[in-house]
Scaffold this motif. Sequence first.
Motif, PDB file in Angstrom:
ATOM      1  N   ALA A 283      21.512 -94.289  39.539  1.00 30.30           N
ATOM      2  CA  ALA A 283      22.232 -94.144  40.803  1.00 30.30           C
ATOM      3  C   ALA A 283      22.746 -95.514  41.245  1.00 30.30           C
ATOM      4  O   ALA A 283      22.054 -96.527  41.067  1.00 30.30           O
ATOM      5  CB  ALA A 283      21.322 -93.559  41.882  1.00 30.30           C
ATOM      6  N   ARG A 300      23.986 -93.050  44.536  1.00 27.08           N
ATOM      7  CA  ARG A 300      24.240 -91.686  44.071  1.00 27.08           C
ATOM      8  C   ARG A 300      24.397 -91.709  42.558  1.00 27.08           C
ATOM      9  O   ARG A 300      24.778 -92.725  41.981  1.00 27.08           O
ATOM     10  CB  ARG A 300      25.509 -91.113  44.705  1.00 27.08           C
ATOM     11  N   LYS A 301      24.135 -90.572  41.927  1.00 24.60           N
ATOM     12  CA  LYS A 301      24.258 -90.477  40.470  1.00 24.60           C
ATOM     13  C   LYS A 301      25.523 -89.711  40.100  1.00 24.60           C
ATOM     14  O   LYS A 301      26.143 -89.068  40.926  1.00 24.60           O
ATOM     15  CB  LYS A 301      23.029 -89.784  39.876  1.00 24.60           C
TER      16      LYS A 301
END
Length: 445
Positions: A283, A300-301
């Motif tokens: 992420a 975030r991924k």
Amino acid sequence: MRPSSRLITLWVIVILVVLFITLSAKQAASGLSWLEPAAGLLVAVALLVTVLDWLLSKRSLNLHITRNMPDHFSVGKAHDIELSVVPKTRLKRPVKITVYDLYPNTWQVSHRALHLDLMPDRGTLTQYQATPVLRGDAEFLGTQYSISSHWGLWQLFKRINTPTTVKVLPDFSRILGANLIGLQRWLELMGAKRIRRHGQGQDFHQLRDYSDGDNIRDIDWKATSKMHKLITRTYQEERDQQLIFLLDCGRNMRTLSGDLSHFDHALNAMLLLSYTALKHGDAVGLITFNHPQVRYMPPRKGTGHLSRLVNTVYDVQPTQMAADYETAVNQLLQRQQRRALVVVLTQLDQEDNQHLLSQLQRLKKRFAVLVASLKQVERDAIQQQSLQSLDDAHAYVGAQMYAAQEQQMLRQLTAQRVLHLNVNPQQLSTALINQYLELKRHGSW
């Protein structure tokens, strides 16, 4: 509206003829007295034609112009822009027009004026190439066109105000191109090291037959005894880790290296490493500092997160603000609870070094830290130049002092066990990716 070259030529001819007639009438016999009224009649006819053509031009052609262009632009890359030109009324004859697209005034274009022939009962398409030179928001003010009057004595200009704002993003075409050739191949082309996935800090992946070159320490002896052949364990890099950038937007990042500022080099390197980390299942987040409007993106991924990162920082420009690492660290500590690798993208400066060191110690208590600083290659060049004047000597001494202070700061970072890079701006992307892959290999955070 302005006079055309045809009107100027007409009046030059009329004036010359009138002067010739006037001089001839004065020198000739009385039988040529009719020449003077003829001169007056010539002027009157020319004036009547001029005024009549001007009045007729008031009812000139109106056009509808629409622009077809990409949703976003990349800085430094040429993009095709297409213009559709359609008359609002039916034409009785072919008409020559010149179209000017009101693009941002800093852009480089292939054609400033587009010359077209409008035919009856149909519109026409034309295009040109435009190259943005700066990131951020750019505005097209509309379009303008010129058309000749009925007899071509006047040139009429009309403007269509249709303001349109577009985004100019960093040129990360190499990132997108990586999908076409595979991530590892792309990294090799960039100069990144190929790292075998083995060792501690890795997630177990599978068992397979032993092959030449495998590490003997990875042999699974229990499976080997059951299968009566050598079996080795394979590992994959730990996924679901977090990487956070602290992006310096202060005055030190305004330094130019080639055509780009140090900030732009850092931004491009951040995007390239972000793509690599996202492809490895990590992420990615960021915080900008030394900027009046702090940009924050939580980790975030997924590779789709790259577009969100780009849209968060595409219009950020380096400011005149002094370095304030404390505020940046405070914001990170407040917002990030989970352990992560924090990459500080900055430029070392003697006035801020001690301040930076104290804040890095705060970060190290919770996170793994990597300081990536950009070298001032121009100062290195100064040290290699011959001295021709007193100014050259002053510049040389200043560059020597800066280099000494920079080396002292790097030694302090090493002594405090702070991982760091100090590279030329053009080498930052490759160095960052190599360091990231090395940390992934050893499971260092």
